[in-house]
Design an enzyme around this catalytic site. Sequence first.
Site, PDB file in Angstrom:
ATOM      1  N   GLY A 193       0.823  -1.214   0.000  1.00 18.00           N
ATOM      2  CA  GLY A 193       0.000   0.000   0.000  1.00 18.00           C
ATOM      3  C   GLY A 193       0.850   1.252   0.000  1.00 18.00           C
ATOM      4  O   GLY A 193       0.660   2.157  -0.820  1.00 18.00           O
ATOM      5  N   CYS A 202       2.830   0.686  13.719  1.00 21.88           N
ATOM      6  CA  CYS A 202       1.426   0.698  14.083  1.00 21.88           C
ATOM      7  C   CYS A 202       1.288   0.305  15.552  1.00 21.88           C
ATOM      8  O   CYS A 202       0.323  -0.310  15.960  1.00 21.88           O
ATOM      9  CB  CYS A 202       0.612  -0.220  13.189  1.00 21.88           C
ATOM     10  SG  CYS A 202       1.214  -1.902  13.176  1.00 21.88           S
TER      11      CYS A 202
END
Lengths: 170, 698
Positions: free
Chosen positions: B353, B473
């Site tokens: 991504g 994350c």
Amino acid sequence: MRPLTDEETKTMFEKLSKYIGENIKLLVDRPDGTYCFRLHSDRVYYMSERILKLATNISRDKLVSVGTCFGKFTKTNKFRLHITALDFLAPYAKFKVWVKPGAEQSFLYGNHVLKSGLGRITENTMQYQGVVVYSMADVPLVCCHTLKGNIRMFHQADVGEFIRNEDTLT
Amino acid sequence: MGRKLDPANKVRRGPGKKARKQQGAEAELAKFIIDGDYRFTDENSKWLKPAKRKRKMDEPESEDDKVEKEEDDVTEDNDDDDDEDEMVDDYGTLDDGSAEEFEEESDGEKLLPIERAAKKEKKLKESMGLESDDEDLEEEGDDSEDDEDEDSKSGADMNEEDTIQTNIDDTDQFRLPAAEESEKEGLLLVDLKSIHQRIKDNIDVLCNFSTKREEGKERAEYMSLLKKDLCTYYSYNNFLIEKLIDLFPLSELVDFLEANEIHRPVTIRTNTLKTRRRDLAQALINRGVNLDPLGKWSKVGLVIYDSSVPIGATPEYLAGQYMLQGASSFLPVMALSPQEGELVLDMSSAPGGKTTYIAQLMRNTGVIVANDANADRLKSVVGNIHRLGVTNTVVCNYDGRQFPKVMGGFDRVLLDAPCSGTGVIAKDPAVKTSKDDADIHRSAHLQKELLLSAIDSVNAESPTGGYLVYCTCSIMVEENEWVVDYALKKRNVKLVPAGLDFGKEGFTRFKERRFHPSLRLSRRFYPHSHNMDGFFVAKLKKFSNVIPTAPAGKDENTDAPEAPVVTDSPGEKPSQSGTTKKIVTGRPGSLKDKNKANGTAGKKKANIEPKSKRDSPTGPKKAKFAKKDGETVKGEKAKKAAVKTADESKATKDENKDRSRFEKKQGQKRKTPMIAKTRMGKNKFKKLTKMLEKQNTN
């Protein structure tokens, strides 16, 4: 990674020329730099020279993909086109077919293009001619052969493969 | 119906509150309760709770609930007046709060019942109720179906509770540990509700500790109970809850935990290589997708609210017009802001991504090296790259820690480090229980190694770049600020503003740790405040290729110093020939290790070194490189070299190749055929085997 042998080049170009005809030389002679084909693990990659040089830094077993994959050579030395080449085939394609919105979904699941799904077609398209199938919104979808009879296009590669065959793309 | 039911409910609830105010009322209330067939039928009770709590916090104005209920049931026809009357009638006991309630009511009337319901529910979740136990008891009653038993039982309970409450206000929970345990053995459901309640109460006390605390109770006692409750209610393990408590103020903590129970909205990123956002949005809307632009900060993002078609299988998706990607994944790439024509490394790229976003920002120029340690996950990278029409990417499968040795001299590097995933609990609830201290430190250690090698891969002399973005994350300080702080100490890098105007500042001090003050420039994103996955982004600028000789410290030091020495010779400018130079830079890293390197290689390099340090490939890895060169270059060199225009840089490269080939030959001499075989091409191998066979037969 190595350059293609003459035989391989011939096989591949024959296949490509079904779709883009003499436009094939536009792929090789590009105004924006030198581009070339390289063979890596039976797959043919198309890349610019700069990328090629960088890729030589990477050992063969660690290299997964360079530039754009055009297709692969089967064990019997035939060339099989991958959908990943569509980006380069579509703009040069000599013969195009547009399909109706209702039908486009089924092509994306690997079905053939039926006569009923045809929206538009380039004039003078011959039988057994390689064509690129577009949706009505001009989104290239599929590479096909034209056929006679009820099945209009024999499906060769479609963008659904990005999902269905993700594993075999490299 | 509604009306009558309502009063009953209220009465039931009322007693708790009123009991506090006017103690005499208990008996009467009990009667009410017993009478009430009304009581349980209402689904609304849940919505009403938050309101009640609110009132409690402000001032006890008990009647809101009633009114709302009435509204719901009666629908639009009743006027405020009616409500008032009824309320008054029903209760008789009504006290002061009524006026305020009506105000609220009138507000409420503007909303549709459903909206109101949603609102209430939201409130329920978010607001902290100070409700005392009797409410819970009521709920118990609601849940269980047997009216009779419940009635009597709950009545009894309520009496007990009332007495307790009258004596103690909010803090009585702490009295009950023994009782608690027994309760826990009982119904789980009941337990959860009461625990939820207790969490809220507890937090309220902790937030106003001096005023609301119970005499003689320590803060630690409250905290330990709170931890226990949070673990039970949200099913986290003890370790993670403690970490989170350290991380967030208590008032935020529950928000965060609640946000982790909800999924983030689905977002997509327009592939500007193939289409424009407006066109894409139109196409998707035509397919029955309900979407909206994603915040002001992104020009390519769209939020999908709901969709009648699978959003990951539309023709548009397959044609590569967009990418499914969490909003938080936009941020590091935006921070990186790659420029056209640069050489960019995405160190852990799966599933592609961010890589494709980088390519899109670079408009398919330059080169992106997309690396990932996991070969299986690379398949998705390849798929996505091709689907989105990205053509400038090299995908490879190294361990990121090897990187400056494989290839260096990048203009920008994006390191999306593997982490514990504490920011994406909503996606993967397993994190709640699966992580412990060792896991965090293990990933922190890996991150430090990766970050150092990422920094070493950056070319500080790059005219346009020299930047590195580190992101995870995870929201753990150990994996974020600490890692960056470590890198600041070990390398010549500094933090620069990430170019993201929202998000929370990184910590500069955390518990006993003190970080470099510039860590303020890093950014943290949380699910509850930004409605995206928990994320950390820090942008670093490398200002010198020299690696400071570090004092004895971490294990990395031993490795790292060698590789990093990759210093570019200042004279050689990247612009001169971007590609070749970069190619070369990777190897030079090994230069310093000459001593380590085997003799042959070392010698050969010696000649070339004076020319430019960077060009001399050798070092611990030298052998490998030679091998690699031998393989990859073999073919190309012969053909390509001849074909290609030879500018200076190429010449140097070719030299390298020759050298490496030569080395290879030498190496072969030394080695047994078996070993040599490993580096042979297929054909050679076949030939060799044939020869061997012949020999054998002979």
